[in-house]
Scaffold this active site. Structure first.
Site, short mmCIF file in Angstrom:
data_model
loop_
_atom_site.label_atom_id
_atom_site.label_comp_id
_atom_site.label_asym_id
_atom_site.label_seq_id
_atom_site.Cartn_x
_atom_site.Cartn_y
_atom_site.Cartn_z
N TRP A 85 22.03 63.73 -55.95
CA TRP A 85 22.22 65.18 -55.92
C TRP A 85 21.78 65.79 -57.23
CZ3 TRP A 85 22.45 66.96 -51.34
CH2 TRP A 85 22.69 68.31 -51.13
N GLU A 94 21.37 74.94 -56.64
CA GLU A 94 21.27 73.50 -56.92
C GLU A 94 19.84 73.02 -57.09
OE1 GLU A 94 23.59 72.34 -53.27
OE2 GLU A 94 25.00 71.66 -54.79
N GLU A 95 18.98 73.90 -57.55
CA GLU A 95 17.58 73.52 -57.65
C GLU A 95 17.01 73.68 -59.05
OE1 GLU A 95 16.00 74.90 -53.26
OE2 GLU A 95 16.04 76.34 -54.89
C1 NOJ Z 1 20.15 71.05 -51.06
C2 NOJ Z 1 20.67 72.22 -51.80
O1 NOJ Z 1 21.97 72.53 -51.41
C3 NOJ Z 1 19.83 73.41 -51.58
O2 NOJ Z 1 20.30 74.47 -52.33
C4 NOJ Z 1 18.46 73.10 -51.98
O3 NOJ Z 1 17.65 74.18 -51.72
C5 NOJ Z 1 17.95 71.87 -51.27
N1 NOJ Z 1 18.82 70.78 -51.47
C6 NOJ Z 1 16.57 71.51 -51.69
O4 NOJ Z 1 16.55 71.25 -53.09
C1 NOJ Z 2 22.89 75.25 -50.30
C2 NOJ Z 2 23.16 76.36 -51.24
O1 NOJ Z 2 21.99 76.61 -51.99
C3 NOJ Z 2 24.30 76.03 -52.16
O2 NOJ Z 2 24.57 77.14 -52.96
C4 NOJ Z 2 25.53 75.66 -51.36
O3 NOJ Z 2 26.56 75.28 -52.23
C5 NOJ Z 2 25.23 74.56 -50.39
N1 NOJ Z 2 24.07 74.85 -49.61
C6 NOJ Z 2 26.41 74.32 -49.44
O4 NOJ Z 2 26.65 75.47 -48.70
#
Ligand code: NOJ
Ligand code: NOJ
Length: 597
Positions: free
Chosen positions: A141, A202-203
């Site tokens: 992650w 999260e990117e």
């Molecule tokens: C999962 C993350 O939750 C999401 O925010 C992100 O866009 C994708 N991975 C791709 O990096």
């Molecule tokens: C992807 C989103 O970008 C992130 O902000 C979120 O925490 C996860 N999904 C789970 O909903």
């Protein structure tokens, strides 16, 4: 009737059905119908439902494509904040057990040692997500998210409930169950806010407006709340001030926008809906239109709103044909590719909520101000000169009415693309509006609840933002961004004239850290012959910056058994190395000496 008349009548009817702006009452109608659906789905997604541990907020029941059957600290905190706000606004005491279960299980989560760290130095609180039975998530992650975003959001949810509980004679819960969790979060933010991490999506690794503003709010209000429990620490307020100072660097006066992500003073992304989510999270109904804390009605926040929405105009087919001052569907940021980068419910609703918050404050203070910074926002709705407009003026009334219609337009986009059963996924297709990605996303529902509350004038409690004063002088340094946690290329080089490259032995390096096999010869790293230099072997691996390690070369028999020969390093000790803070490292070329020679 003449044919032409019939045609125009049909055209007119078509426009009415299709393109006509919805009325305020249709917005109300949608929200009134959707709100109880949203609350129900939020509660359905919290343990013990779905087999999750009591109080665990499941991100979505979706177990594949994408698998969101986890609890994210961020989603959980923002969801809880919306439940606490509802408890306070509606006196819906049925929510109390859910909220208290949430708080209790957070202490369990905080103590789980995980891939981001451990409890003893609090580094483990930077872990973004856990399993729904409150155990560690061990997959890959974007971690660690050491910047304090998630603990900060949780701290704010905790303070909100803590204040309510104190007022309603539940001090015991506050001191025994809530404070221990809150203290960890406040200590974590105090200690780690000054490190970079991943943004809310999260990117993007760096510093983000969303994270920094949430961290400021958490420490500022947390400090006051801690004092009310006689647990004050001066470091909370000291760091809150440092964070507020650093927060100002996100205001980009040349571009007239709030930058979303920066790293070492460099811009990573300018326009991002995460900034809007940060602005509404930082809303304090008693702080006026203060720009230092980026209040929703501040000229800075309005300039952001204007630029962000424009970036999505004509970006999705569902936005085509909208007038330049009509609301459109918003995604996270343009060029997003995650599940095709569609519009999201929660980002589109956040744009509405920011404006509802603004309208609340303008009406409360009986005036609004157009500045050179916010002029572009206001001039979408007419031609207004810089100045202050009192609520008795016709200009004020005109602006409020236009902004209200505009704000409702964002909800109307969401309404239009809510399926008949009222269920909200994470995204809706920018091409045809159908539901995309995680189903029944808890955060989507939570964002609908808070947008409706804001529209109804049911605003959250003040967090004391009006007491904040604009930082003067030089800030203590903000986060130093280390590009990634594993970016130093380290080259190991050895010569061994006895190895021919065709023989049955190979040379490896093994060492004290996991990347070097933790001294396990079966996990050693193979050195390959350098193409142009006979007898020279090398391997390049990635190690974290500023890391010390010991290592040694070994030879292993290729077959049949990997018998190991250790190099005879002079002095009998181990070789030592340390990665630099940045750049790369080539270790001195070693000459392999057989220990038996
Ligand atoms: C999962 C993350 O939750 C999401 O925010 C992100 O866009 C994708 N991975 C791709 O990096
Ligand atoms: C992807 C989103 O970008 C992130 O902000 C979120 O925490 C996860 N999904 C789970 O909903």
């Amino acid at each position: 009737m003449k044919a032409a008349t019939i045609v125009s009548a049909i055209v007119l009817l078509g426009q009415l059905v299709q393109g006509s702006p919805q009325t305020a009452s249709s917005t109300s109608k949608y929200l009134k119908k959707e709100d109880p659906i949203a609350v129900q789905h939020v509660l359905d997604n919290i343990g013990p439902n779905l087999g999750a541990k009591a109080g665990i907020v499941v991100a979505s029941p979706s177990t594949e494509d994408p698998n969101y059957f986890y609890t994210w600290t961020r989603d959980g905190a923002l969801t809880m904040k919306s439940l606490v706000e509802r408890l306070v606004a509606e006196n819906d005491v049925s929510l109390i057990p859910t909220i208290e279960n949430y708080i209790k299980v957070q202490l369990t989560l905080q103590h789980i040692d995980n891939l981001s760290g451990n409890f003893s130095d609090l580094s483990g609180l930077g872990e973004p997500k856990f399993m729904v039975n409150a155990t560690e998530f061990t997959g890959d992650w974007g971690r660690p998210q050491r910047d304090g975003q998630c603990p900060a959001l949780r701290a704010t949810a905790l303070v909100a409930y803590g204040k309510y509980a104190q007022k309603h004679n539940n001090k015991k819960f506050v001191t025994e169950s809530l404070w221990p969790v809150l203290q960890n979060d406040l200590d974590y933010v105090t200690k780690y806010w000054n490190l970079t991490g991943f943004d809310l999506w999260e990117e993007t690794s760096g510093s983000s407006f969303f994270t920094i503003s949430a961290s400021h709010r958490a420490l500022f209000e947390g400090s006051a709340f801690a004092s009310s429990l006689d647990h004050s620490k001066s470091s909370y307020l000291t760091q809150a001030k440092n964070i507020l100072c650093y927060l100002q660097s996100f205001w980009d006066s040349d571009a007239n926008v709030i930058d979303a992500d920066i790293a070492n003073g460099k811009l990573l992304r300018q326009l991002d809906s995460g900034t809007t989510v940060g602005i509404i999270h930082g809303f304090d109904p008693e702080a006026g239109c203060d720009g230092t804390t980026f209040q929703p009605c501040s000229d800075r926040a309005l300039a952001h709103h204007y630029a962000l929405v424009n970036s999505f105009r004509n970006y999705y087919p569902v936005n085509n044909g909208k007038a330049s001052n009509e609301a459109v569907a918003l995604g996270r940021y343009i060029h997003d590719v995650y599940y095709d980068g569609n519009p999201w419910y929660l980002t589109t609703l956040a744009a509405a909520e920011q404006l509802y918050d603004a309208i609340y404050v303008w009406n409360k203070q009986g005036r609004l101000e157009v500045t050179t910074i916010s002029k572009s926002f206001f001039n979408q709705f007419g031609s207004f000169s810089v100045g202050t407009y009192k609520s008795s003026s016709s200009t004020y009334k005109k602006i409020i009415s236009a902004v209200s219609t505009y704000a409702d337009g964002f909800v109307d986009m969401v309404a239009k693309y809510t399926p008949a059963d009222g269920r909200l996924h994470e995204q809706f297709s920018g091409w045809n509006g159908t539901s995309v990605s995680a189903k029944d996303l808890t955060w989507s529902y939570a964002s609908l609840m808070t947008a409706k509350a804001a529209r109804d004038g049911k605003v959250p409690d003040s967090w004391g933002a009006k007491k904040v004063s604009a930082p003067k002088g030089k800030c203590s340094p903000g986060p130093v961004h280390v590009v990634s946690n594993d970016i130093i290329s380290v080259k190991f080089v050895a010569t061994d004239s006895e190895l021919t490259g065709f023989g049955s032995t190979s040379i490896y390096v093994v060492g004290s850290i996991p990347e070097l096999g933790s001294w396990s010869t079966s996990a050693a790293i193979l050195l390959q012959g350098e193409p142009d230099t006979y007898g020279v072997y090398s391997a390049t691996i990635k190690l974290p910056p500023s890391t010390s390690f010991e290592y040694k070369y070994i030879e292993k028999l290729d077959c049949p058994q990997a018998a190991v020969t250790w190099e005879n390093y002079p002095g009998g000790g181990n070789r030592e190395g340390k990665t630099p803070a940045s750049g790369s490292l080539t270790l001195p070329t070693a000459t392999f000496e057989h220990s038996d020679s």
